[in-house]
Design an enzyme around this catalytic site. Structure first.
Site, PDB file in Angstrom:
ATOM      1  N   HIS A  83      31.035  77.362  10.498  1.00 52.27           N
ATOM      2  CA  HIS A  83      31.075  75.994   9.969  1.00 52.27           C
ATOM      3  C   HIS A  83      29.825  75.679   9.153  1.00 52.27           C
ATOM      4  O   HIS A  83      28.774  76.317   9.294  1.00 52.27           O
ATOM      5  CB  HIS A  83      31.203  74.995  11.113  1.00 52.27           C
ATOM      6  CG  HIS A  83      30.024  75.005  12.050  1.00 52.27           C
ATOM      7  ND1 HIS A  83      28.835  74.370  11.761  1.00 52.27           N
ATOM      8  CD2 HIS A  83      29.853  75.588  13.258  1.00 52.27           C
ATOM      9  CE1 HIS A  83      27.982  74.548  12.741  1.00 52.27           C
ATOM     10  NE2 HIS A  83      28.570  75.294  13.669  1.00 52.27           N
ATOM     11  N   GLU A 224      33.366  76.870  20.101  1.00 55.61           N
ATOM     12  CA  GLU A 224      31.986  77.291  20.362  1.00 55.61           C
ATOM     13  C   GLU A 224      31.763  77.539  21.852  1.00 55.61           C
ATOM     14  O   GLU A 224      32.618  77.196  22.694  1.00 55.61           O
ATOM     15  CB  GLU A 224      31.020  76.228  19.823  1.00 55.61           C
ATOM     16  CG  GLU A 224      29.527  76.557  19.962  1.00 55.61           C
ATOM     17  CD  GLU A 224      29.108  77.865  19.298  1.00 55.61           C
ATOM     18  OE1 GLU A 224      29.645  78.914  19.695  1.00 55.61           O
ATOM     19  OE2 GLU A 224      28.234  77.833  18.409  1.00 55.61           O
TER      20      GLU A 224
END
Length: 365
Positions: A83, A224
């Site tokens: 990201h 994550e």
């Protein structure tokens, strides 16, 4: 899930499949057989460029090379994307002037991209819009069949900002919401910048039978590290569906985040999740898949499946594979599944009697 090391990954199997002509005795160490160690590779002459030069190389010259061939249907090409910069990165990364203690702050719960994070997305999008194959005949975006994205805000924004369509001047009407990957949002100081709505992507993709807009699919397996940092706690899927109408959240089972706060994943546990994610990926029909995820999870994947000493990988290959990913970096990799779990390969042709099948060749008789 029990871990079984595939035979081709073990040093023993490498030794068994290596002929005596392709091994060397280590200098000064009688009886010790080496398999292309770094020191010995550095003694090799620089690689030749032309086919004529390569044909002159002896088996001994190639002793350090390791190749593995598998049917195409047992492979996938993944475009791994970390990201873009989030507000939690800005506050928590020492390299950016932050402190890691800020990762524990509720202020950065499920953080948005910063203005620089959105700029990174636009830079990646420009690269993808112009990137072509070596012969210049195929656009890279023509290859990507699916975008898999972590269901966290910064990953979702990165996916639509770099792989989605163009900005929309106004939000679509309620009946046309499915044409928007992301609805517009206003700015909240220190939380998120304003951004226009983003439409689905079909421009830049060559017309192909049955192919429509590029599909975006959220998957919890590539989120994550699951721990105690609020920036890694996701919102409800209902909130995401309202903000990202054209992203498919059917693979995210629970509306609320029932994983965050229940554990602090160890490296082994994250690698275990990487295994389950890879098994899920390999069962899918698509061959070229973009995966928009996070640095810790990407690093776990690359540690678990990437270049290793057992595979005889050169130090440069290991460094390239295991290097920590930067914000909005895209790293294309090829995955080989030796367990035989691949699907059908549309490019395979059986030949022989089966290949003839109902083929009518009467006009050439």
């Amino acid at each position: 899930m029990d871990r079984i090391t595939p035979p081709f990954l073990s040093q023993t199997s490498l030794a068994l499949r290596t002929s005596p002509a392709t091994t060397r005795r280590a200098k000064g160490r009688p009886g010790l057989t080496t398999f292309g160690t770094r020191d010995e590779r550095e003694e090799m002459q620089p690689a030749k460029d032309s086919a004529q030069d390569l044909s002159k190389l002896s088996i001994e010259d190639n002793f350090g090379h390791r190749f593995f061939i598998a049917p195409h249907r047992h492979t996938k090409t993944l475009y791994l994307v970390r990201h873009g910069e989030g507000y939690h990165n800005l506050a928590g990364e020492p390299a950016l002037g932050g402190s890691r203690e800020n990762y524990r702050s509720e202020k950065f719960a499920d953080a948005h991209l910063t203005p620089r994070g959105w700029a990174q997305c636009r830079a990646l999008k420009k690269h993808l819009d112009s990137a072509v194959t070596h012969d210049g005949r195929e656009h890279v975006m023509d290859r990507i069949e699916l975008v898999v994205v972590s269901p966290l805000m910064r990953a979702l924004e990165t996916a639509v900002g770099s792989l989605g369509g163009s900005d929309m001047p106004v939000d679509p009407t309620p009946s046309r919401r499915d044409c928007a990957l992301m609805m517009s949002r206003n700015a909240i100081e220190g939380v998120r910048p304003a951004h226009a709505a983003i439409k689905t992507r079909n421009e830049g993709i060559n017309a192909q039978p049955g192919r429509t807009d590029l599909k975006f699919l959220a998957c919890e397996l590539c989120r994550e590290h699951i721990g105690l940092n609020p920036c890694d706690r996701r919102r409800t899927t209902a909130e995401y569906k309202d903000a990202f109408p054209a992203i498919d959240f059917s693979e995210v089972v629970d509306d609320e985040d029932k994983l965050w706060g229940t554990m602090n994943e160890s490296n082994d546990e994250m690698c275990e999740r990487a295994h389950r994610f890879m098994e899920w990926i390999m069962r899918r029909p698509e061959t070229h898949i973009a995966v928009v995820t996070h640095s810790a999870f990407m690093a776990a994947m690359l540690r678990e499946f990437g270049a290793t000493d057992q595979l005889g990988c050169h130090e440069r290959v290991k460094q390239e594979t295991h290097r920590w990913p930067d914000n909005c970096e895209m790293r294309p990799v090829v995955v080989v599944d030796p367990s035989g779990g691949g699907g059908l390969d549309p490019m395979f042709f059986p030949g022989g009697k089966t290949g003839l099948g109902d083929f009518d060749d009467s006009t050439n008789v």
